[in-house]
Design an enzyme around this catalytic site. Structure first.
Site, PDB file in Angstrom:
ATOM      1  N   HIS A  65       0.837  -1.191   0.000  1.00 55.99           N
ATOM      2  CA  HIS A  65       0.000   0.000   0.000  1.00 55.99           C
ATOM      3  C   HIS A  65       0.871   1.239   0.000  1.00 55.99           C
ATOM      4  O   HIS A  65       2.027   1.203   0.407  1.00 55.99           O
ATOM      5  CB  HIS A  65      -0.924   0.021   1.223  1.00 55.99           C
ATOM      6  CG  HIS A  65      -0.193  -0.056   2.530  1.00 55.99           C
ATOM      7  ND1 HIS A  65       0.272  -1.239   3.043  1.00 55.99           N
ATOM      8  CD2 HIS A  65       0.172   0.901   3.420  1.00 55.99           C
ATOM      9  CE1 HIS A  65       0.878  -1.017   4.201  1.00 55.99           C
ATOM     10  NE2 HIS A  65       0.833   0.280   4.450  1.00 55.99           N
ATOM     11  N   CYS A 225       2.392   3.326  11.846  1.00 57.61           N
ATOM     12  CA  CYS A 225       3.278   2.800  10.805  1.00 57.61           C
ATOM     13  C   CYS A 225       3.584   3.923   9.828  1.00 57.61           C
ATOM     14  O   CYS A 225       2.926   4.974   9.854  1.00 57.61           O
ATOM     15  CB  CYS A 225       2.643   1.602  10.092  1.00 57.61           C
ATOM     16  SG  CYS A 225       1.209   2.016   9.064  1.00 57.61           S
TER      17      CYS A 225
END
Length: 712
Positions: A65, A225
């Site tokens: 992603h 993240c």
């Protein structure tokens, strides 16, 4: 989620053998639907994100992603690999691959929905249903969370009912996603699209749910993240589930791309322990100081949440509490996508950013003093003792001496604010002390860099010491400044300062004796340094080296300053010229940036070329370096000199051999512009290769070269 994935974006027989091939195959489906405007550019962004940390998860899941400027709308593609593909997961290849493409400016609602999908991936029934789906339409419906997906998947199970349902509208997201069950205090300030901390109810039947006195063990956790889309929320879900299984109260604060809700301070105060599962700096970390803490990467939060809970409980039982901590300016300014590898660069840039105003003010005042009073103005007596109001020389001396005072702060400010970036305000005192010592022993700019890093590191080490609560109040105002200044002073005076001073003297003597070929080689090196990172650390080292020479100017140091400023003007001017000559090779946004780059380049603001380098580094940066090397060499060859540290073409009257100086800049600009045009022209645009239509940014005929943006 309704439009985010359709049957056209599902491949139940993904034939790719590598993660790169899998990403390309799924991305091609996005391109065919107009969701991605530049295939190669988008894949470069996916690869850059993958390089930060593998996106494979336990349980056979791969979730590549990224956020990318080449994505026109939030999109999710799904592939099922019969043979499995290695995405770096500890337990082996992934057979379920989700490619998430988010626009660079994705709105919070879409990011929240994508985050809900990440949580659902932690539900085993959901992934089992995906593995059993028989057609693309059923799989897409299942991922969208539609109630009929179970029947369409023909699994005969209640898989979808067991997975959280994601609404089709952003307005319903806050009600349907797991994040909706927020703590009351947090919910009071919640926006409808940003996940709030969740508080699972403790399992009273669990033997570990309470101690003999009825106390329920409480943990507060933070997950984050680099991209803030997937792993952040998967770790949050895993920790919450593990907390429920252990019968404890666990509140998670996911710090994702769509922002974050701060856990209620009362919840933090009542917590018995803290878990940080993160790959980017925790925002406002000081809120959790003084608690038993487990600090791990985000993948650990996903893969072994029960172990982390057990570890923090063990620390609490042993009374292991962390020392008081404060968020440094680097941590506080952290953005999603910034990992720990950027810290050293940001520490240095913290010092440089505070130093530059002193350079500009002091340097230009000194240059004006020379321009008005001549080169002998530095021999004038102090204006505090002798000043004639009607004498031009006195006014020139006044400007020169004010500038000299401002210049005297350069090294202390550099060192002080490097330490400030590392350790916040406690770093200022030892940083300034170390920088002043660097001046005292003639260690110069290099000494200031060393002093700042030593001071910051010393304070950080002292802050890690667990001191009694009664002493914590005087630590930042008495103990830390005292001890750190003594340590930094000792090291600068007796250990590292003298070797650095000797190196600085050797460099100064070498510059003074430069002539002919040696000077040209130095010009090439300085030009390459100025154009390599366009205002980054290497650029600032070359610039700081040149500015340091102005404190005690000689013929060599004035040539260095001229070469550095000339080379630094080339990249933005070259990009401006290239967008003017061959606009079709650039996007509409780049052409607009090119107009501003004329002014930025003329003003010696090298950062004006950053948008071009971020979009296409493999072509822009080498081209800029080539032009900078040519300009630096020519400036040295022409023996141009400069007494002003800044100003671009606006300080041309202060330059020795000004016409040849301008010729050097024009030559380098032409070389850079020609090279970038040649390199961009040599590659066909992806739109031409696909035979499709270009995205909105390329509607005017602009190409869509491979672009690798700065880490998001």
């Amino acid at each position: 989620m309704t439009d985010m994935i359709t049957a056209d974006l599902v491949d139940l027989d993904l034939a790719a053998e590598t993660k790169e091939a899998a990403a390309r195959s799924l991305a091609e489906r996005m391109v065919s639907l107009g969701r991605v405007t530049d295939l190669d550019g988008f894949l470069a962004d996916v690869a850059a994100r993958e390089a930060q940390m593998p996106t494979g998860l336990d349980g056979g899941i791969g979730i590549p992603h990224c956020r990318s400027a080449h994505v026109s709308e939030p999109t999710l593609a799904f592939g099922r690999s019969p043979q499995g593909i290695d995405f770096g997961a500890p337990d082996g290849p992934a057979d379920l691959i989700f490619l998430i493409a988010a626009p660079a400016g994705a709105d919070d609602a879409h990011l929240t929905i994508l985050s809900a999908l990440a949580r659902r991936l932690m539900n085993e029934e959901f992934t089992t249903a995906l593995r059993s789906a028989t057609d693309a339409t059923a799989a897409a419906s299942l991922i969208r969370g539609e109630e009929s997906a179970a029947a369409e998947a023909e699994t005969g199970t209640a898989a979808v009912a067991g997975a959280p349902s994601t609404p089709a509208t952003p307005e319903a997201a806050s009600e349907a996603t797991p994040e909706a069950a927020s703590a009351p205090a947090a919910a009071a300030t919640s926006s409808p699209t940003t996940p709030a901390p969740t508080t699972p109810a403790p399992t009273s039947s669990s033997p570990d749910s309470s101690a003999d006195d009825g106390h329920v063990f409480r943990i507060v956790a933070v997950t984050s993240c680099p991209t803030g889309i997937a792993h952040t929320y998967m770790a949050a879900e895993a920790l919450e589930q593990a907390g429920q299984d252990a019968g404890i109260e666990l509140v998670v604060e996911p710090q994702g791309s769509s922002g974050f809700h701060r856990v209620d301070p009362a919840v933090i105060a009542a917590a018995d322990g803290v878990i940080f599962a993160h790959d980017v700096p925790v925002r406002e970390k000081e809120r959790f100081a003084g608690k038993p803490t487990v600090d791990v990467g985000v993948k650990a939060g996903i893969n072994r949440p029960a172990e982390l809970i057990a570890e923090v409980r063990g620390k609490a039982e042993r009374g292991e509490a962390t020392a008081a901590a404060h968020a440094t300016p680097v941590d506080a300014a952290g953005e999603p996508g910034e990992g720990y590898g950027t810290k050293l660069r940001k520490w240095l840039m913290s010092g440089v950013s505070y130093m530059v105003p002193f350079v500009a003010a002091g340097g230009l005042l000194i240059a004006l003093g020379f321009a008005i009073g001549g080169y002998t103005v530095d021999k004038a007596p102090s204006v505090a003792e002798h000043f004639v109001w009607t004498d031009q020389t006195s006014w020139a001396a006044l400007l020169f001496q004010i500038g000299g005072v401002a210049f005297s702060f350069l090294v202390p400010v550099l060192a002080g604010f490097i330490a400030y970036g590392m350790a916040d305000r406690p770093g200022l005192v030892p940083g300034f002390v170390g920088g002043s010592i660097a001046l005292t022993i003639n260690a110069g700019f290099l000494g200031g860099l060393a002093a700042g890093l030593i001071a910051g590191g010393t304070v950080m080490a002292i802050q890690r010491v667990n001191v009694p609560a009664t002493l914590r109040g005087i630590m930042p105002v008495v103990v830390i400044p005292l001890i750190s200044s003594a340590i930094v002073g000792f090291l600068m005076f007796l250990v590292v300062g003298k070797p650095i001073a000797e190196l600085q003297k050797a460099l100064t003597d070498w510059l003074s004796g430069l002539s002919g070929a040696n000077a040209i080689i130095l010009g090439v090196i300085l030009g390459l340094m100025m154009c390599f990172d366009l205002g980054g650390p290497l650029n600032k080292v070359a610039y700081g080296f040149a500015v340091g020479g102005l404190a005690n100017p000689n013929e060599g140091s004035l040539k260095v300053m001229a070469a550095v400023m000339a080379a630094g003007m080339v990249p933005p001017l070259a990009m401006a010229l290239a967008t003017t000559v061959r606009g079709k090779l650039f996007t509409r946004t780049e052409r607009e940036n090119g107009k501003a780059a004329w002014v930025l380049g003329a003003s010696f603001i090298t950062e004006g070329a950053i948008p071009f380098a971020a979009a296409d580094p493999l072509r822009v940066i080498p081209s800029a370096m080539a032009g900078g090397a040519v300009t630096g060499a020519l400036s040295m060859l022409f023996e141009c000199t400069l007494r002003a540290p800044h100003g671009g073409i606006f300080v041309i009257p202060l330059i020795g051999n000004p016409f040849l100086y301008l010729l050097a800049i024009v030559a380098g600009t032409g070389v850079s512009a020609g090279l970038v045009i040649l390199l961009k022209s040599a590659r066909k645009t992806p739109a031409a290769e696909q035979g499709g239509t270009a995205g909105p940014a390329e509607a005017g005929g602009a190409g869509t070269e491979a672009k690798v943006p700065v880490a998001a």
